[in-house]
Design a protein around this motif. Structure first.
Motif, PDB file in Angstrom:
ATOM      1  N   PHE A  30      77.891 -22.755 -18.831  1.00  0.00           N
ATOM      2  CA  PHE A  30      78.373 -22.792 -20.217  1.00  0.00           C
ATOM      3  C   PHE A  30      78.790 -24.230 -20.514  1.00  0.00           C
ATOM      4  CE2 PHE A  30      80.535 -19.799 -23.442  1.00  0.00           C
ATOM      5  CZ  PHE A  30      80.399 -20.727 -24.465  1.00  0.00           C
ATOM      6  N   GLY A  31      77.950 -24.936 -21.251  1.00  0.00           N
ATOM      7  CA  GLY A  31      78.240 -26.324 -21.575  1.00  0.00           C
ATOM      8  C   GLY A  31      78.863 -26.469 -22.956  1.00  0.00           C
ATOM      9  N   HIS A  32      79.799 -27.413 -23.089  1.00  0.00           N
ATOM     10  CA  HIS A  32      80.410 -27.682 -24.390  1.00  0.00           C
ATOM     11  C   HIS A  32      80.943 -29.114 -24.408  1.00  0.00           C
ATOM     12  CE1 HIS A  32      84.673 -27.363 -23.029  1.00  0.00           C
ATOM     13  NE2 HIS A  32      84.173 -26.497 -22.154  1.00  0.00           N
ATOM     14  N   ALA A  63      82.035 -23.150 -16.410  1.00  0.00           N
ATOM     15  CA  ALA A  63      82.219 -23.990 -17.596  1.00  0.00           C
ATOM     16  C   ALA A  63      81.975 -25.459 -17.259  1.00  0.00           C
ATOM     17  CB  ALA A  63      83.621 -23.809 -18.143  1.00  0.00           C
ATOM     18  N   TYR A  64      81.276 -26.137 -18.152  1.00  0.00           N
ATOM     19  CA  TYR A  64      81.032 -27.578 -18.033  1.00  0.00           C
ATOM     20  C   TYR A  64      81.383 -28.222 -19.366  1.00  0.00           C
ATOM     21  CZ  TYR A  64      78.488 -26.420 -13.753  1.00  0.00           C
ATOM     22  OH  TYR A  64      78.160 -25.964 -12.507  1.00  0.00           O
ATOM     23  N   GLY A  65      82.613 -28.723 -19.467  1.00  0.00           N
ATOM     24  CA  GLY A  65      83.083 -29.325 -20.706  1.00  0.00           C
ATOM     25  C   GLY A  65      82.923 -30.829 -20.726  1.00  0.00           C
ATOM     26  N   SER A  66      83.593 -31.460 -21.713  1.00  0.00           N
ATOM     27  CA  SER A  66      83.621 -32.922 -21.844  1.00  0.00           C
ATOM     28  C   SER A  66      82.229 -33.532 -21.946  1.00  0.00           C
ATOM     29  CB  SER A  66      84.386 -33.549 -20.672  1.00  0.00           C
ATOM     30  OG  SER A  66      85.690 -33.027 -20.586  1.00  0.00           O
ATOM     31  N   SER A  67      81.297 -32.804 -22.530  1.00  0.00           N
ATOM     32  CA  SER A  67      79.916 -33.294 -22.710  1.00  0.00           C
ATOM     33  C   SER A  67      79.241 -33.636 -21.391  1.00  0.00           C
ATOM     34  CB  SER A  67      79.904 -34.518 -23.649  1.00  0.00           C
ATOM     35  OG  SER A  67      80.492 -34.225 -24.900  1.00  0.00           O
ATOM     36  N   GLN A  68      79.665 -32.994 -20.308  1.00  0.00           N
ATOM     37  CA  GLN A  68      79.046 -33.255 -19.004  1.00  0.00           C
ATOM     38  C   GLN A  68      77.543 -32.986 -19.021  1.00  0.00           C
ATOM     39  OE1 GLN A  68      81.127 -31.686 -15.371  1.00  0.00           O
ATOM     40  NE2 GLN A  68      82.507 -30.804 -16.901  1.00  0.00           N
ATOM     41  N   LEU A  69      77.132 -31.986 -19.799  1.00  0.00           N
ATOM     42  CA  LEU A  69      75.720 -31.608 -19.838  1.00  0.00           C
ATOM     43  C   LEU A  69      75.025 -32.129 -21.093  1.00  0.00           C
ATOM     44  CD1 LEU A  69      76.017 -27.940 -18.507  1.00  0.00           C
ATOM     45  CD2 LEU A  69      75.706 -30.067 -17.232  1.00  0.00           C
ATOM     46  N   GLY A  70      75.676 -33.071 -21.786  1.00  0.00           N
ATOM     47  CA  GLY A  70      75.077 -33.673 -22.971  1.00  0.00           C
ATOM     48  C   GLY A  70      75.849 -33.332 -24.231  1.00  0.00           C
ATOM     49  N   PRO A 186      80.210 -42.797 -44.112  1.00  0.00           N
ATOM     50  CA  PRO A 186      80.169 -41.939 -42.920  1.00  0.00           C
ATOM     51  C   PRO A 186      78.980 -42.239 -42.014  1.00  0.00           C
ATOM     52  CG  PRO A 186      79.334 -40.745 -44.820  1.00  0.00           C
ATOM     53  CD  PRO A 186      79.740 -42.105 -45.323  1.00  0.00           C
ATOM     54  N   SER A 187      79.208 -42.046 -40.705  1.00  0.00           N
ATOM     55  CA  SER A 187      78.145 -42.227 -39.716  1.00  0.00           C
ATOM     56  C   SER A 187      78.244 -41.137 -38.661  1.00  0.00           C
ATOM     57  CB  SER A 187      78.264 -43.591 -39.024  1.00  0.00           C
ATOM     58  OG  SER A 187      78.089 -44.647 -39.930  1.00  0.00           O
ATOM     59  N   PRO A 188      77.172 -40.348 -38.447  1.00  0.00           N
ATOM     60  CA  PRO A 188      77.189 -39.353 -37.372  1.00  0.00           C
ATOM     61  C   PRO A 188      77.246 -40.034 -36.010  1.00  0.00           C
ATOM     62  CG  PRO A 188      75.426 -38.920 -38.951  1.00  0.00           C
ATOM     63  CD  PRO A 188      75.939 -40.290 -39.241  1.00  0.00           C
ATOM     64  N   MET A 189      77.971 -39.426 -35.097  1.00  0.00           N
ATOM     65  CA  MET A 189      78.130 -39.991 -33.752  1.00  0.00           C
ATOM     66  C   MET A 189      78.537 -38.879 -32.810  1.00  0.00           C
ATOM     67  SD  MET A 189      80.830 -42.996 -32.596  1.00  0.00           S
ATOM     68  CE  MET A 189      79.999 -44.223 -33.618  1.00  0.00           C
ATOM     69  N   ALA A 190      78.040 -38.909 -31.590  1.00  0.00           N
ATOM     70  CA  ALA A 190      78.431 -37.919 -30.582  1.00  0.00           C
ATOM     71  C   ALA A 190      79.925 -38.024 -30.316  1.00  0.00           C
ATOM     72  CB  ALA A 190      77.649 -38.147 -29.295  1.00  0.00           C
ATOM     73  N   LEU A 191      80.575 -36.876 -30.112  1.00  0.00           N
ATOM     74  CA  LEU A 191      82.019 -36.858 -29.907  1.00  0.00           C
ATOM     75  C   LEU A 191      82.436 -37.710 -28.716  1.00  0.00           C
ATOM     76  CD1 LEU A 191      84.707 -35.604 -30.868  1.00  0.00           C
ATOM     77  CD2 LEU A 191      84.278 -33.709 -29.288  1.00  0.00           C
ATOM     78  N   SER A 192      81.626 -37.719 -27.685  1.00  0.00           N
ATOM     79  CA  SER A 192      81.967 -38.469 -26.470  1.00  0.00           C
ATOM     80  C   SER A 192      82.031 -39.978 -26.701  1.00  0.00           C
ATOM     81  CB  SER A 192      80.953 -38.164 -25.361  1.00  0.00           C
ATOM     82  OG  SER A 192      79.640 -38.508 -25.773  1.00  0.00           O
TER      83      SER A 192
END
Length: 328
Positions: A30-32, A63-70, A186-192
């Motif tokens: 479960f990635g998030h 669980a795999y959080g913190s954008s570990q899986l992208g 505004p500019s889209p950007m990955a949360l990480s």
């Protein structure tokens, strides 16, 4: 004992051996994107704990959080490829199915009771089938939350205060359009990537629910927190439709029932954190203000008009959601 499957057979199910027993165990990933302490992190962990108690050991949710899986887009693609079992997108769903742009409309959802009715009467009957046409399946609707604005330039009281502000948004076209309408840049950007962008000044500000702001530690690199509540974003427990059907029926039943049961935990936790985190932000040194929400509502008309024009049936969806809000 189940036959151990390799990634070449089905990459969606990672297989490990139970220590000391030599028995095959199938890992359901479960990635998030949520960091430790975020609502996403707590929600997924609660789901994994409850599900694993009921699965009996042959299958285990990890669980795999913190954008570990992208990032969200990457994980949605990994679902399709069978490299991931679950993910928890929110805004990005409007890039998968146009109608999910409904939940990018400002000041649409009043509260969580309103949202529950919307799930039952709009999302499940009308939007679930559209998601399945794209090869995905939604098991349950959780929450990302009511969004607020932080920045390093000034308090945001009205849309005019956003003029020229370099603002990070998630990858949703309607969020970008909304803030353009308000006058921001505004500019889209990955949360990480957001913390560094704020720290270096690449971005002046960003918008997120309080629990994401706090868990991402944005209070360490932002001076102002403006309570705008401009959008409520659901989050969706999503699987690949085809790979989901490869799981045994009893396993699917446990996972889907558990995902739906966790919704109450998600809402209760989110409401509690909304109350607690303001104090934590203030203690961190942020200047907090209540925005003029009516000024933002008044400036939001063109966003709704474009949604009605560009998304088939968009105006009807908006009307139905608004009517459900009148039942409170």
């Amino acid at each position: 004992m189940k036959k151990i499957k390799t990634a070449f057979v089905t990459a969606s199910l990672a297989v490990s051996l139970t220590p000391g027993l030599g028995m095959a165990q199938t890992e359901l990933q479960f990635g998030h994107v949520g960091n430790p302490g975020s609502l996403f992190d707590m929600s997924v962990n609660e789901f994994a704990e409850r599900a694993n108690e009921r699965l009996g050991g042959d299958y285990e949710v990890q669980a795999y959080g913190s954008s570990q899986l992208g990032g969200d887009n990457s994980m949605m693609q990994k679902l399709k490829l069978g490299q991931l079992t679950f993910t928890l997108p929110s805004t990005v769903m409007s890039s998968v199915v146009d109608e999910f742009g409904l939940f990018e409309m400002p000041y649409l959802i009043q509260d969580r009771d309103h949202m529950k009715r919307v799930i039952e009467e709009v999302i499940e009957p009308d939007l679930y089938p559209l998601v399945e046409e794209e090869g995905y399946k939604i098991l349950a609707v959780w929450e990302n939350g009511f969004r607020q604005i932080t920045n390093n330039e000034r308090p945001i009281n009205t849309p005019e205060d956003l003029d020229g502000l370099k603002l990070r948004t998630p990858a949703g076209a309607w969020r970008v359009r909304m803030f353009e309408e308000y006058g921001a840049n505004p500019s889209p950007m990955a949360l990480s990537e957001v913390f560094t962008a704020l720290q270096t000044g690449t971005m002046d500000g960003q918008e997120n629910p309080l629990v994401q702001i706090h868990s991402q530690k944005f209070q360490e690199v932002q001076d102002y927190l403006s309570m705008t509540n401009h959008v409520y974003t659901p989050a969706y427990v999503v699987v690949s439709k085809s790979h989901w059907e490869d799981l045994p029926e009893d396993v699917r039943d446990v996972l889907e029932e558990t995902a739906q049961e966790v919704q109450d935990f998600v809402y209760e936790t989110a409401a509690k954190q909304d109350e607690e985190l303001l104090g934590a932000m203030e203690e961190a040194g942020m200047e907090i203000n209540e925005a003029d929400k009516q000024a933002f509502i008044d400036a939001s008309g063109p966003v709704y008009e474009r949604f009605d024009e560009e998304v088939e049936g968009g105006g009807d969806l908006v009307d139905r959601v608004l009517e459900l809000g009148e039942e409170d």
